[in-house]
Design a protein around this motif. Structure first.
Motif, PDB file in Angstrom:
ATOM      1  N   TYR A   1     -78.032   9.032   1.832  1.00  0.00           N
ATOM      2  CA  TYR A   1     -78.971   7.970   1.496  1.00  0.00           C
ATOM      3  C   TYR A   1     -80.003   7.828   2.607  1.00  0.00           C
ATOM      4  N   CYS A   2     -81.094   7.129   2.306  1.00  0.00           N
ATOM      5  CA  CYS A   2     -82.007   6.707   3.362  1.00  0.00           C
ATOM      6  C   CYS A   2     -81.263   5.702   4.241  1.00  0.00           C
ATOM      7  N   MET A   3     -81.469   5.794   5.541  1.00  0.00           N
ATOM      8  CA  MET A   3     -80.762   4.888   6.446  1.00  0.00           C
ATOM      9  C   MET A   3     -81.098   3.432   6.118  1.00  0.00           C
ATOM     10  N   SER A   4     -82.351   3.152   5.877  1.00  0.00           N
ATOM     11  CA  SER A   4     -82.748   1.765   5.592  1.00  0.00           C
ATOM     12  C   SER A   4     -82.173   1.290   4.258  1.00  0.00           C
ATOM     13  N   CYS A   5     -82.086   2.201   3.267  1.00  0.00           N
ATOM     14  CA  CYS A   5     -81.592   1.810   1.945  1.00  0.00           C
ATOM     15  C   CYS A   5     -80.107   1.458   1.974  1.00  0.00           C
ATOM     16  N   ILE A   6     -79.272   2.296   2.638  1.00  0.00           N
ATOM     17  CA  ILE A   6     -77.835   2.026   2.658  1.00  0.00           C
ATOM     18  C   ILE A   6     -77.507   0.815   3.513  1.00  0.00           C
ATOM     19  N   ASN A   7     -78.289   0.646   4.603  1.00  0.00           N
ATOM     20  CA  ASN A   7     -78.090  -0.548   5.438  1.00  0.00           C
ATOM     21  C   ASN A   7     -78.390  -1.824   4.669  1.00  0.00           C
ATOM     22  N   GLU A   8     -79.518  -1.806   3.941  1.00  0.00           N
ATOM     23  CA  GLU A   8     -79.891  -2.989   3.156  1.00  0.00           C
ATOM     24  C   GLU A   8     -78.886  -3.254   2.044  1.00  0.00           C
ATOM     25  N   CYS A   9     -78.375  -2.175   1.439  1.00  0.00           N
ATOM     26  CA  CYS A   9     -77.383  -2.317   0.375  1.00  0.00           C
ATOM     27  C   CYS A   9     -76.109  -2.972   0.895  1.00  0.00           C
TER      28      CYS A   9
ATOM     29  N   CYS B   1     -83.413   4.173  -3.779  1.00  0.00           N
ATOM     30  CA  CYS B   1     -84.866   3.959  -3.952  1.00  0.00           C
ATOM     31  C   CYS B   1     -85.494   5.012  -4.847  1.00  0.00           C
ATOM     32  N   LEU B   2     -84.718   6.093  -5.177  1.00  0.00           N
ATOM     33  CA  LEU B   2     -85.176   7.171  -6.068  1.00  0.00           C
ATOM     34  C   LEU B   2     -86.321   7.980  -5.490  1.00  0.00           C
ATOM     35  N   GLU B   3     -86.573   7.857  -4.170  1.00  0.00           N
ATOM     36  CA  GLU B   3     -87.606   8.637  -3.501  1.00  0.00           C
ATOM     37  C   GLU B   3     -86.926   9.711  -2.641  1.00  0.00           C
TER      38      GLU B   3
ATOM     39  N   VAL C   1     -91.443   1.043   9.990  1.00  0.00           N
ATOM     40  CA  VAL C   1     -91.885  -0.048  10.866  1.00  0.00           C
ATOM     41  C   VAL C   1     -91.377  -1.373  10.310  1.00  0.00           C
ATOM     42  N   PRO C   2     -90.602  -2.149  11.081  1.00  0.00           N
ATOM     43  CA  PRO C   2     -90.033  -3.416  10.567  1.00  0.00           C
ATOM     44  C   PRO C   2     -91.075  -4.368   9.989  1.00  0.00           C
ATOM     45  N   ALA C   3     -92.243  -4.477  10.651  1.00  0.00           N
ATOM     46  CA  ALA C   3     -93.262  -5.421  10.165  1.00  0.00           C
ATOM     47  C   ALA C   3     -93.840  -4.997   8.827  1.00  0.00           C
ATOM     48  N   LEU C   4     -93.860  -3.673   8.556  1.00  0.00           N
ATOM     49  CA  LEU C   4     -94.440  -3.174   7.300  1.00  0.00           C
ATOM     50  C   LEU C   4     -93.425  -3.103   6.173  1.00  0.00           C
ATOM     51  N   ARG C   5     -92.127  -3.169   6.529  1.00  0.00           N
ATOM     52  CA  ARG C   5     -91.109  -3.105   5.487  1.00  0.00           C
ATOM     53  C   ARG C   5     -91.181  -4.287   4.525  1.00  0.00           C
ATOM     54  N   LYS C   6     -91.736  -5.416   4.986  1.00  0.00           N
ATOM     55  CA  LYS C   6     -91.826  -6.618   4.161  1.00  0.00           C
ATOM     56  C   LYS C   6     -92.964  -6.529   3.142  1.00  0.00           C
ATOM     57  N   HIS C   7     -93.834  -5.537   3.296  1.00  0.00           N
ATOM     58  CA  HIS C   7     -94.949  -5.399   2.357  1.00  0.00           C
ATOM     59  C   HIS C   7     -94.440  -4.951   0.989  1.00  0.00           C
ATOM     60  N   LYS C   8     -95.165  -5.334  -0.035  1.00  0.00           N
ATOM     61  CA  LYS C   8     -94.805  -4.991  -1.415  1.00  0.00           C
ATOM     62  C   LYS C   8     -95.452  -3.668  -1.812  1.00  0.00           C
ATOM     63  N   LEU C   9     -94.606  -2.636  -2.010  1.00  0.00           N
ATOM     64  CA  LEU C   9     -95.094  -1.330  -2.441  1.00  0.00           C
ATOM     65  C   LEU C   9     -94.880  -1.163  -3.933  1.00  0.00           C
ATOM     66  N   VAL C  10     -95.891  -0.624  -4.592  1.00  0.00           N
ATOM     67  CA  VAL C  10     -95.796  -0.329  -6.023  1.00  0.00           C
ATOM     68  C   VAL C  10     -96.268   1.095  -6.252  1.00  0.00           C
ATOM     69  N   LYS C  11     -96.047   1.597  -7.456  1.00  0.00           N
ATOM     70  CA  LYS C  11     -96.531   2.921  -7.816  1.00  0.00           C
ATOM     71  C   LYS C  11     -98.041   2.974  -7.640  1.00  0.00           C
TER      72      LYS C  11
ATOM     73  N   HIS D   1     -85.941  18.849  -6.700  1.00  0.00           N
ATOM     74  CA  HIS D   1     -86.450  17.604  -6.106  1.00  0.00           C
ATOM     75  C   HIS D   1     -85.445  16.467  -6.225  1.00  0.00           C
ATOM     76  N   GLU D   2     -84.766  16.355  -7.372  1.00  0.00           N
ATOM     77  CA  GLU D   2     -83.889  15.220  -7.617  1.00  0.00           C
ATOM     78  C   GLU D   2     -82.677  15.200  -6.692  1.00  0.00           C
ATOM     79  N   GLN D   3     -82.165  16.390  -6.317  1.00  0.00           N
ATOM     80  CA  GLN D   3     -80.969  16.401  -5.485  1.00  0.00           C
ATOM     81  C   GLN D   3     -81.268  15.972  -4.062  1.00  0.00           C
ATOM     82  N   TYR D   4     -82.542  15.878  -3.683  1.00  0.00           N
ATOM     83  CA  TYR D   4     -82.902  15.413  -2.348  1.00  0.00           C
ATOM     84  C   TYR D   4     -83.477  13.992  -2.403  1.00  0.00           C
ATOM     85  N   SER D   5     -83.225  13.290  -3.477  1.00  0.00           N
ATOM     86  CA  SER D   5     -83.714  11.916  -3.627  1.00  0.00           C
ATOM     87  C   SER D   5     -82.599  10.927  -3.343  1.00  0.00           C
ATOM     88  N   CYS D   6     -82.972   9.805  -2.765  1.00  0.00           N
ATOM     89  CA  CYS D   6     -82.032   8.716  -2.512  1.00  0.00           C
ATOM     90  C   CYS D   6     -81.731   8.025  -3.844  1.00  0.00           C
ATOM     91  N   SER D   7     -80.452   7.833  -4.150  1.00  0.00           N
ATOM     92  CA  SER D   7     -80.082   7.227  -5.436  1.00  0.00           C
ATOM     93  C   SER D   7     -80.355   5.730  -5.473  1.00  0.00           C
TER      94      SER D   7
END
Length: 686
Positions: free
Chosen positions: A33-41, A17-19, A128-138, A9-15
């Motif tokens: 990486y996730c496309m959104s994660c590397i772009n934001e970075c 966001c860790l998902e 979805v761009p509008a939902l990316r601004k939402h706060k996600l938690v565990k 599982h770990e080798q297929y996780s984005c370093s």
């Protein structure tokens, strides 16, 4: 294939966001990486025009093209599908709010949507761009305001609780409030500081444990060497000193065992503290890793109050016997054995015994918390201000004597044999029970140093109010019944024990303003007056001749110029004192009840309560027998009772209601009735 990949599982996780990778892209250095994660970075990079791989730190002069890795995306989709099929929500786990049929385990919760999502249904929040601004938690139960059903976003410092925005205009209007994120940052700094102290304390304890192990080993080696030397010396004396040799060896071994037992106790105690510190560190670490601000703040007080003390008590291993001394003495014997064999061997054995006697008996050492044993009637060096309830810290030990610092008296001297260890969580000075071992049923009051209690004074509670502890909570709060305020809530650290029997509970019905010329007597609650009884007793009634400070001089018929303490005396009022008549004018046939100031009568309540009103049937010395409707022939003390005036009874005009043995609730006229004053004239129960 997907099932086999679950183990990786770990080798297929984005370093970042860790998902599991979403819309995976692979950059030229080979990392994905996730496309959104590397772009934001890269978009948030401080050095514009320079792009680095977050893992290997490889630098690209221009932004590499980010093309979706189709094969990796398919693997991720199969992996998510297989993982979702196996991740059913179990008992106590959060289920996805959008899955139909089987309850799939949620992996994320959205604070804005107030919903939880599985791995599949959470994807729109990443894409979805509008939902990316939402706060996600565990995934967790999202706490909301029970009154307004709104998200908890604000922390009220006044009431120390999380509230919603609507509460700011309602119950918490005008309170000191801040956003939950700000409050978390402040409390996280404090908690991190506490965690650092715990780590430092744990490291110090571990070093101390290592040193103690070395000391114990060295001491054990010294003992073994002493035994070997003793055997070698005594083997040359064969018949003459064979018996004495065995005795000395046994003495050394016995002392070694005693020292090692003592060292083992200290080691176990130190290891226990280290274990406890590790547990505390784990609890602090778990709280610091909490992503949800609300859960963090709600658990902060409980965790921070148990984060450990800043100070650490050391437990060095200090053996009470040095075997090098014994070896030296044994070697010195060789030149004088023929003439002084028996004498010198006795000296050697006595030396070992003398060294062992330096160990404090009963394992009481400096720093221990002690109190006088219940079996000791009067300590050899007298009580002073100390009582059986007093708990103090041992400051000095010399021979069989020890010096103790009690809250009531510093540098108190006593015998070790008269003292008991105070052990257990309930008696810890640093825990919720405080320095005076406050427990349920104790009489307490607010400390004079407290200007305003944390939960305020309430009604009729002052520094002079004395109440009874009804309950002690895990959060160090205490519930006290005061005469003017039942179920009053306070903090243990704000309270002090009332150990003096002369401190009345609540306002007394006796006039505390004793003046010259008043008729007084010693209170029934005073066992022995401060200046002794002399010829005076509890029945003695005298006239106050002089008052100076807290002392007074009284002329009793039995003793003139008797000296006492004002707080130990009570006024004896005359029969004409109106509604404030005292127990001295209670007669057979009077209506009485237990005084409100009496928490528990001397002879217990039985079925009687403070509201019970009964008729006095018999008076003998300080005792009386009362017939209550709930309890016939109830026994009490005159000093614990008060008269009930007619205005307090359920009697209208001249009507009277009487319980006769054969007729309950009989109704008559007062003018038709007469008191029965003699026991011989009274038959049955009223």
């Amino acid at each position: 294939m997907a099932e086999a990949m679950l183990g990786d599982h770990e080798q297929y996780s984005c370093s970042i966001c860790l998902e599991l990778l979403r819309d995976p892209v692979t950059i030229p250095c080979g990392h994905s990486y996730c496309m959104s994660c590397i772009n934001e970075c890269w978009n948030t990079n401080d050095q514009k025009g320079i792009y680095r791989c977050p893992q290997c730190r490889h630098t690209f002069n221009s932004k590499p093209p980010l093309n979706k890795s189709t094969m990796l995306a398919e693997i991720m989709e199969k992996l998510r599908s297989t993982e979702s099929a196996q991740s059913l929500a179990g008992p106590g786990e959060i289920a996805c709010d959008f899955c139909s049929g089987e309850m799939i385990k949620a992996v994320k919760s959205c604070l804005e949507c107030r919903a939880s999502y599985c791995e599949t249904h959470v994807q729109p929040h990443y894409n979805v761009p509008a939902l990316r601004k939402h706060k996600l938690v565990k995934a967790a139960v999202i706490p909301v305001c029970p009154k307004h059903d709104k998200l908890l976003e604000v922390y009220c410092r006044t009431d120390q609780k999380c509230v919603c925005m609507h509460c700011l205009l309602d119950d918490h209007k005008g309170h000191d409030t801040v956003p939950s994120t700000i409050e978390r940052k402040e409390k996280q700094i404090k908690l991190t500081h506490s965690q650092t102290k715990v780590k430092q304390t744990m490291q110090a304890k571990e070093k101390e444990l290592q040193k103690m192990k070395m000391d114990i080993t060295s001491h054990s080696d010294s003992a073994k060497k002493a035994v070997e030397n003793s055997k070698k010396v005594f083997s040359e004396l064969v018949k003459l000193i064979e018996k004495k040799s065995i005795e000395v060896i046994e003495e050394i071994k016995a002392q070694e065992k005693a020292d090692l037992d003592h060292g083992t106790k200290l080691r176990k105690k130190l290891e226990g503290e280290i274990t406890e510190l590790k547990k505390r560190e784990g609890v602090l670490d778990d709280l610091l890793q909490t992503e949800d601000n609300i859960q963090f703040l709600q658990n902060y007080e409980t965790v921070s109050s148990t984060s450990g003390s800043d100070e650490s008590q050391s437990f060095p291993f200090q053996p009470y016997c040095s075997f090098e001394d014994v070896t030296k003495l044994i070697c010195d014997l060789t030149g004088r054995l023929e003439t002084t064999c028996t004498q010198e061997i006795s000296k050697t054995m006595n030396k070992v015994s003398d060294l062992s006697t330096k160990r404090p008996p009963f394992d009481i050492v400096i720093g221990d918390r002690v109190r006088v044993k219940p079996s000791v009637v009067t300590p050899i060096h007298k009580w002073g201000s100390v009582t059986y309830s007093s708990v103090g810290v041992v400051k000095k030990i010399q021979g069989g004597l020890l010096t103790v610092d009690f809250p009531e008296q510093k540098n108190w001297t006593g015998l070790i044999s008269e003292m008991d260890h105070v052990t257990g969580a309930g008696s810890d000075l640093s825990t919720k029970n405080g320095p005076f071992d406050i427990s349920v049923g104790d009489r307490v009051r607010v400390k004079p140093s407290i200007i305003t209690p944390k939960h305020n004074w309430g009604r009729n509670v002052t520094h002079k109010s004395v109440g009874v502890v009804k309950d002690i909570k895990d959060d160090d709060s205490v519930v006290v019944d005061f005469p003017g305020h039942a179920n009053w809530k306070g903090i243990l650290s704000e309270m002090e024990l009332v150990t003096n029997d002369n401190d009345e509970i609540g306002p007394s019905n006796l006039d505390p303003s004793i003046k010259i010329g008043d008729k007084v007597r010693v209170k029934p609650s005073v066992v022995t007056p401060t200046h002794k009884w002399g010829a005076v007793s509890h029945k003695s009634i005298g006239v106050v001749q002089k008052i100076q400070g807290d002392s007074l001089t009284v002329d009793f018929p039995e003793q003139k110029n008797w000296t006492g303490i004002v707080s130990e005396m009570e006024i004896v009022a005359s029969a004409g004192s109106g509604s404030s008549r005292l127990e001295s004018v209670i007669n057979i046939g009077d209506q009485v009840r237990v005084k409100p100031s009496v928490v528990t009568p001397t002879h217990k309540w039985g079925a009687v309560t403070h509201k019970s009103i009964g008729v006095v049937q018999k008076i003998q010395d300080e005792s009386l027998i009362v017939d209550f409707p709930e309890h016939k022939k109830w026994t009490g003390l005159v000093s614990e009772m008060e008269l009930v005036a007619s205005a307090d009874l359920d009697i209208k005009s001249e009507d009277v209601i009487v319980d006769f043995p054969k007729h309950k609730s009989w109704k008559g006229i007062l003018s038709e009735m007469e008191l029965v004053n003699s026991d011989d004239d009274f038959s049955g129960s009223s």
